[in-house]
Design a protein around this motif. Structure first.
Motif, mmCIF file in Angstrom:
data_model
loop_
_atom_site.group_PDB
_atom_site.id
_atom_site.type_symbol
_atom_site.label_atom_id
_atom_site.label_comp_id
_atom_site.label_asym_id
_atom_site.label_seq_id
_atom_site.Cartn_x
_atom_site.Cartn_y
_atom_site.Cartn_z
ATOM 1 N N THR A 71 43.000 37.127 49.559
ATOM 2 C CA THR A 71 44.376 36.854 49.143
ATOM 3 C C THR A 71 44.647 37.521 47.805
ATOM 4 O O THR A 71 43.916 37.299 46.836
ATOM 5 C CB THR A 71 44.602 35.331 49.007
ATOM 6 N N ASN A 87 41.148 29.123 40.680
ATOM 7 C CA ASN A 87 40.826 30.347 41.427
ATOM 8 C C ASN A 87 41.962 31.356 41.552
ATOM 9 O O ASN A 87 41.721 32.511 41.886
ATOM 10 C CB ASN A 87 40.286 29.974 42.808
ATOM 11 N N SER A 88 43.178 30.920 41.281
ATOM 12 C CA SER A 88 44.305 31.850 41.338
ATOM 13 C C SER A 88 44.812 32.229 39.957
ATOM 14 O O SER A 88 45.859 32.870 39.815
ATOM 15 C CB SER A 88 45.463 31.239 42.150
ATOM 16 N N VAL A 120 46.859 37.670 44.627
ATOM 17 C CA VAL A 120 47.777 36.826 43.866
ATOM 18 C C VAL A 120 48.645 37.742 43.011
ATOM 19 O O VAL A 120 48.135 38.581 42.276
ATOM 20 C CB VAL A 120 47.002 35.837 42.956
ATOM 21 N N GLN A 164 42.465 36.131 44.797
ATOM 22 C CA GLN A 164 42.085 34.725 44.668
ATOM 23 C C GLN A 164 40.573 34.601 44.832
ATOM 24 O O GLN A 164 40.003 35.139 45.781
ATOM 25 C CB GLN A 164 42.803 33.908 45.741
#
Ligand SMILES: [Zn+2]
Length: 223
Positions: free
Chosen positions: A63, A149-150, A65, A141
């Motif tokens: 992912t 984590n983001s 971010v 992420q």
């Protein structure tokens, strides 16, 4: 894996130009200082990307971010303190971490963004982390610190430091990596933390007590 940094080229040209013009040592010093004021402070350290150390592909897409991280979080791997200081070992360490995170933890890829070996070799952790760092606008992420984590870049330092300090080479590399990361993402040097600041863990051991020293060293590198 290396992306040209235009400002470095500008700095180098300016210095060469000064030398060619036969300016005095004082003049060159002033020129250097002026060039640094333009923003070139921390050169990109060598960071081996996932392909270089032989990473497996992620089990599903990472992912991305769409924001800059606001802090760095320091970890230790809790793996044994190896005395193999080779580059090959650093790459093997990265593969061991990825295997643990994917096969035992069930994560899609390495949890951390970057890894620092006891010899000071830097490697990319989760796929896409290096691209994000070099462009300074986005991050992937991670899976290294619950709740962060983001928004936090996670770096795993090879070894376990509950009772012993890390080798000097690891420390020096960590300072350089943190300084470069702060520069790329405009993170203040004060925003460097340890895993135990956010989760119930002993990680990163004695490195946690050295965070003030790390922040100061990073601030000095940033100038
Ligand atoms: Zn940790």
């Amino acid at each position: 894996m290396s992306v040209p940094v235009p400002r470095r080229a500008v700095l180098r040209s300016a210095v060469l130009l000064g030398a060619a013009a036969g300016v005095t040592a004082l003049g060159q010093l002033a020129g250097d200082r002026g060039a640094r004021a333009l923003g070139t402070r921390v050169d990109q350290p060598t960071i081996a990307n996932c392909a270089t150390w032989g990473a497996r592909p992620p089990s599903s897409a990472v992912t991305v971010v769409q924001n800059r991280p606001n802090k760095i979080i320091i970890h230790h791997t809790a793996f044994p303190n190896s005395t193999d200081y080779s580059l090959a070992h650093a790459y093997q360490n990265s593969r061991d971490i990825q295997n643990l995170h994917m096969d035992t933890n069930g994560w899609l890829d390495s949890g951390q963004h970057f890894t620092n070996s006891r010899a000071g070799y830097l490697t990319e952790g989760r796929h896409g982390s290096l691209y994000g760092l070099l462009h300074g606008q986005t991050m992937v992420q991670g899976a290294h610190c619950v709740g962060q984590n983001s928004q936090a870049i996670g770096i795993e330092n090879e070894g376990i430091y509950l009772n012993v300090q890390p080798p000097q080479a690891l420390w020096d590399s960590l300072v350089l990596f943190c300084a470069f990361t702060c520069q790329q993402y405009a993170i203040p040097a004060t925003e460097i933390y340890g895993h135990k600041d956010f989760n119930s863990t002993q990680c990163p051991g004695l490195l946690h007590g050295r965070l003030p020293e790390l922040r100061s060293a990073v601030a000095a590198r940033l100038g």
